[in-house]
Design an enzyme around this catalytic site. Structure first.
Site, short mmCIF file in Angstrom:
data_model
loop_
_atom_site.label_atom_id
_atom_site.label_comp_id
_atom_site.label_asym_id
_atom_site.label_seq_id
_atom_site.Cartn_x
_atom_site.Cartn_y
_atom_site.Cartn_z
CB ALA A 74 47.77 21.11 56.15
CB ALA A 207 44.79 24.51 48.18
CB THR A 246 28.25 26.30 52.55
OG1 THR A 246 27.00 26.33 53.23
CG2 THR A 246 28.04 26.53 51.06
CB CYS A 331 53.99 28.58 61.99
SG CYS A 331 53.48 28.01 60.39
C1 LIG Z 1 51.77 24.80 55.97
C2 LIG Z 1 51.79 23.51 56.71
C3 LIG Z 1 50.72 23.14 57.54
C4 LIG Z 1 49.54 24.05 57.77
O1 LIG Z 1 48.75 24.14 56.64
P1 LIG Z 1 47.59 25.26 56.52
O2 LIG Z 1 46.87 24.87 55.29
O3 LIG Z 1 48.32 26.56 56.41
O4 LIG Z 1 46.76 25.17 57.74
C5 LIG Z 1 50.77 21.93 58.16
N1 LIG Z 1 51.82 21.11 58.00
C6 LIG Z 1 52.86 21.41 57.22
C7 LIG Z 1 53.99 20.47 57.08
C8 LIG Z 1 52.88 22.63 56.56
O5 LIG Z 1 53.94 22.96 55.80
#
Ligand SMILES: *Cc1c(COP(=O)(O)O)cnc(C)c1O
Length: 385
Positions: A74, A207, A246, A331
């Protein structure tokens, strides 16, 4: 000593059914080939696995497989949506003023990207949540201008679990040129996710927040009307030119099955989780001097964010040896700054520091909840004395 995992909002374990499928996509005997290899059957087989996963995710969110772009997660999807859209618009008209509406309680993957875009001359409005952690459609309406090109809001807040009425915002933007980007990383498995009902243009997924593996995500990119974005990673023109590299068959196949499982089992999971969450929260709040952070009504089933009077959050966290939970978001927890989300909803430094996020998921049981409540009562009681 076993640690009870109550930090599903930070990441979920991979579902064993997903792990098994992934393992079958790695070795010589398995489906390991490059999905872009067109010259042999092994390549076609890998491509089939990738395309079947694309359909599983597309079906789950009510979209077309051609609207799914695989990314690394994400964070990348959010970067691609925001930077990709801005860069595309600039390529059409370099001098055009650009305005984006977002909120002060977005994930850092949005906030840091917005800060970077501000340096590049994009104007950003950061909506502030009310005391319940909610962002309202009326705030978006009030901030909307002719030069607004995007509204980017999360469906479910990762710290509070609070929800935003995305469909109402989609409706508001239906006759405006601004595109709607939704960070749905926390939403999957906790609220219904339907990109058509949302009328969203760009939607980010991860995922590892939905019992799939880390390192794979997706960006939904609407086709009708077509939302154009500029690629941020070049090399080979994979994913219809939007994201080269890839394709990781094992990651993608795992993500696809994870989406299928949430699609099949998610509704039951949500009911069960809401009742576990309520059981936990009622009992912990009965200790007294415990405050819920975020709306009681407008929230997902998987989170309980609580602040404890008279207890230092860092010390509490360190003392909770038997359960894995987080303070603020994972984070942000490398620093001892109080959570920016709890500050934004008006918690003072002490209560913002004392906020803990408990998050529940597919493998949480009633016995786990009772164990966690017992452990927490003992530790909070001891620290208060
Ligand atoms: C975990 C999260 C992300 C980051 O996703 P990743 O796949 O770890 O990069 C972004 N936005 C929200 C709301 C999340 O909970």
């Amino acid at each position: 000593m076993n640690t009870l995992y109550l930090d599903y909002a930070a990441t979920t374990p991979v579902d064993p059914r997903v792990a098994e499928l992934m393992a079958s996509c790695l070795t010589l005997e398995g489906n390991f080939a490059n999905p872009a290899s067109r010259s042999h059957r092994l390549g076609w087989r890998a491509e089939q696995a990738v395309e079947s996963a694309r359909r599983q995710l597309a079906d789950f969110i009510d979209s077309d497989p051609r609207e799914i772009v695989w990314t690394s997660g994400a964070t990348e999807s959010n970067n691609l949506a925001l930077k990709g859209r801005v860069e595309y618009l600039r390529s059409q008209d370099a001098g055009r003023p650009l305005h984006i509406i977002t909120s002060s309680i977005e994930h850092k993957a949005i906030l840091d990207t917005c800060e970077w875009l501000e340096d590049k001359g994009v104007e950003i409005t950061y909506l502030t949540p009310d005391a319940d952690g909610l962002i309202h459609v009326s705030q978006v309406a009030a901030a909307l201008r002719d030069e607004t090109v995007m509204v980017s809001l999360m469906a479910v807040n990762n710290e509070l679990g609070t929800t935003t009425d995305i469909a109402a915002i989609g409706q508001l933007l239906a006759d405006h040129n601004a595109v709607l980007h939704v960070d749905a990383a926390q939403a999957v498995g906790k609220i219904p996710v339907n990109v058509r009902e949302w009328q969203a243009d760009l939607v980010s997924f991860s995922a590892h927040k939905m019992y799939g593996p880390k390192g794979i995500g997706a960006l939904y990119v609407r086709r009708q009307p077509q939302v154009l974005i500029a690629a941020q990673i070049h090399g080979g023109g994979h994913e219809r030119g939007m994201r080269s590299g890839t394709l990781a068959t094992h990651q993608i196949a795992g993500f696809g099955l994870a989406a299928q499982l949430v699609s099949d089992e998610g509704a039951d999971d949500m009911t069960r989780l809401a009742s576990l969450r309520d059981r936990f929260e009622t009992r912990v709040m009965a200790l007294g001097g415990v405050y819920r952070n975020g709306s009681e009504q407008w929230r997902s089933c998987g989170h309980a964010n609580l602040s404890f009077d008279g207890v230092d959050g860092e010390i509490l966290l360190a003392s909770l040896a038997k359960i894995a939970v987080s303070s603020g978001s994972a984070c942000a927890s490398a620093s001892v700054e109080p959570s920016y989300v709890l500050k934004a909803i008006g918690r003072d430094d002490a209560l913002a520091h004392a906020g803990l996020r408990f998050s529940f998921g597919r493998f949480t049981t009633e016995a786990d909840i009772d164990f966690a409540v017992e452990h927490l009562s003992q530790i909070v009681g001891r620290l208060r004395r």
